[in-house]
Design an enzyme around this catalytic site. Structure first.
Site, PDB file in Angstrom:
ATOM      1  N   SER A  21      43.970 -20.320  61.052  1.00 42.76           N
ATOM      2  CA  SER A  21      42.731 -20.935  61.546  1.00 42.76           C
ATOM      3  C   SER A  21      42.776 -22.425  61.251  1.00 42.76           C
ATOM      4  CB  SER A  21      41.518 -20.316  60.856  1.00 42.76           C
ATOM      5  OG  SER A  21      40.401 -21.155  61.058  1.00 42.76           O
ATOM      6  N   HIS A  46      44.351 -19.905  65.684  1.00 40.85           N
ATOM      7  CA  HIS A  46      42.933 -19.526  65.772  1.00 40.85           C
ATOM      8  C   HIS A  46      42.059 -20.784  65.722  1.00 40.85           C
ATOM      9  CE1 HIS A  46      39.707 -16.531  65.201  1.00 40.85           C
ATOM     10  NE2 HIS A  46      39.169 -17.381  64.343  1.00 40.85           N
ATOM     11  N   ASP A  48      38.166 -22.119  65.639  1.00 39.12           N
ATOM     12  CA  ASP A  48      36.800 -21.704  65.335  1.00 39.12           C
ATOM     13  C   ASP A  48      35.793 -22.683  65.920  1.00 39.12           C
ATOM     14  OD1 ASP A  48      37.040 -19.282  63.769  1.00 39.12           O
ATOM     15  OD2 ASP A  48      38.072 -20.525  62.283  1.00 39.12           O
ATOM     16  N   MET A  50      32.000 -23.687  66.538  1.00 38.10           N
ATOM     17  CA  MET A  50      30.663 -23.439  65.959  1.00 38.10           C
ATOM     18  C   MET A  50      29.679 -24.461  66.507  1.00 38.10           C
ATOM     19  SD  MET A  50      31.713 -22.731  62.023  1.00 38.10           S
ATOM     20  CE  MET A  50      33.198 -21.797  61.597  1.00 38.10           C
ATOM     21  N   HIS A  82      37.719 -18.558  69.076  1.00 35.94           N
ATOM     22  CA  HIS A  82      36.625 -17.729  68.543  1.00 35.94           C
ATOM     23  C   HIS A  82      35.321 -18.504  68.722  1.00 35.94           C
ATOM     24  CE1 HIS A  82      34.875 -15.876  64.543  1.00 35.94           C
ATOM     25  NE2 HIS A  82      34.208 -15.509  65.611  1.00 35.94           N
ATOM     26  N   MET A  84      31.709 -19.052  68.128  1.00 40.36           N
ATOM     27  CA  MET A  84      30.538 -18.728  67.311  1.00 40.36           C
ATOM     28  C   MET A  84      29.397 -19.589  67.827  1.00 40.36           C
ATOM     29  SD  MET A  84      32.547 -18.492  63.724  1.00 40.36           S
ATOM     30  CE  MET A  84      33.957 -19.310  64.461  1.00 40.36           C
ATOM     31  N   MET A 153      34.856  -9.457  61.838  1.00 37.77           N
ATOM     32  CA  MET A 153      34.551 -10.543  60.896  1.00 37.77           C
ATOM     33  C   MET A 153      34.437  -9.950  59.497  1.00 37.77           C
ATOM     34  SD  MET A 153      34.523 -13.462  62.327  1.00 37.77           S
ATOM     35  CE  MET A 153      34.081 -14.313  60.812  1.00 37.77           C
ATOM     36  N   GLY A 160      35.045 -21.700  56.339  1.00 37.30           N
ATOM     37  CA  GLY A 160      36.312 -21.217  55.812  1.00 37.30           C
ATOM     38  C   GLY A 160      36.195 -21.039  54.304  1.00 37.30           C
ATOM     39  N   ASP A 191      39.260 -11.438  60.506  1.00 38.35           N
ATOM     40  CA  ASP A 191      39.039 -12.872  60.268  1.00 38.35           C
ATOM     41  C   ASP A 191      38.076 -13.085  59.120  1.00 38.35           C
ATOM     42  OD1 ASP A 191      38.613 -15.599  60.498  1.00 38.35           O
ATOM     43  OD2 ASP A 191      37.551 -15.488  62.409  1.00 38.35           O
TER      44      ASP A 191
END
Ligand code: DX5
Ligand code: ZN
Length: 241
Positions: A21, A46, A48, A50, A82, A84, A153, A160, A191
């Site tokens: 990630s 990966h 992330d 957000m 991913h 979010m 999850m 993280g 994850d």
């Protein structure tokens, strides 16, 4: 899109894949830091995303995906995004255009999940679905046949470096059975808080893709990936005995 031929086949041993990630990478030298992970054998990367609404943090947008696309294509690394974010449908096209191979949306964030999954597939991207630690697996039942990736999850999303929630292992085990029944060629990814100390139990429970941020980018990336790989392999050796 992940090529069909790269998906797991029922009855065949599943190769464990490492997905660092980039949330824990050094953004001042992102490409070089990512290259260390890829040189060490990471198969997926990966990302992330957000939005400060669905989770209490703001991170990455399509620009970063686009900046990594060419390198990932060259090295045949899967760009695993991913989301979010609330109302993910608004950004699916942007991330597809930026080069995402996998786009994973939260069951809690999409009002019409089936529509989101179809929209992702229609753009030539592998659709994935994920759920928070407190969300029951039953919420995925109807969508499982339509996805290429399911992400468990194992921390509350947003940051993280958190600790693996132990009950996630049982959740992976139960999801493994559900997928074996209705969609055995989908990837099962985990994850949050993955370290060499718990990678073995996650793999033994049925996870195939291990996301790891701090356990990859904190310290020596080469050694870190080697340690995760060794832990995963020990679960598989044990299973084949
Ligand atoms: C958490 C993210 C994770 C996170 C993993 O919201 O979805 O991907 O970066 O980081 P570690 O491996 O440090 O828990
Ligand atoms: Zn993630």
């Amino acid at each position: 899109m992940i090529p069909e031929t790269a998906h797991p086949r029922p009855g065949e041993a599943r190769k464990v894949l490492i997905a660092p990630s980039i949330l824990s990478a050094d953004f001042g030298r992102l490409r070089a830091h990512v290259a260390e992970a890829v040189d060490a054998g990471a198969e997926w990367l990966h990302v992330d995303v957000m939005d400060g609404h669905f989770v209490p943090n703001l991170t990455i947008g399509p620009l970063i995906v686009e900046a990594l696309r060419e390198y990932c294509r060259e090295r045949k690394v899967i760009l695993d995004v991913h989301l979010m974010i609330e109302e993910p449908d608004r950004y699916i096209a942007d991330f597809a255009k930026a080069g995402a191979d996998v786009l994973t949306v939260h069951v809690e964030a999409s009002r019409h999940l089936h529509r989101s999954i179809q929209a992702i597939r229609a753009l030539g991207v592998t659709p994935g679905v994920t759920l928070n630690p407190a969300t029951p697996l039953s919420t995925l039942e109807e969508i499982l046949p339509y996805v290429g990736n399911v992400l468990v999850m194992s921390v509350n999303p947003g940051f993280g470096g958190q600790s693996y929630i132990p009950s996630s292992t049982r959740k992976i085990e139960r999801l493994r059975k559900m997928l074996d029944d209705v969609n055995p060629s989908a990837f099962l990814e985990v994850d949050g808080g993955i370290k060499p100390g718990n990678a073995r139990e996650a793999v033994a429970a049925g996870a195939q893709v291990l996301v790891a941020g701090s356990a990859v980018f904190g310290g020596d990336v080469f050694q870190n990936i080697g340690a995760l790989r060794a832990a995963a392999a020990s679960a598989q050796d044990h299973a084949s005995q």
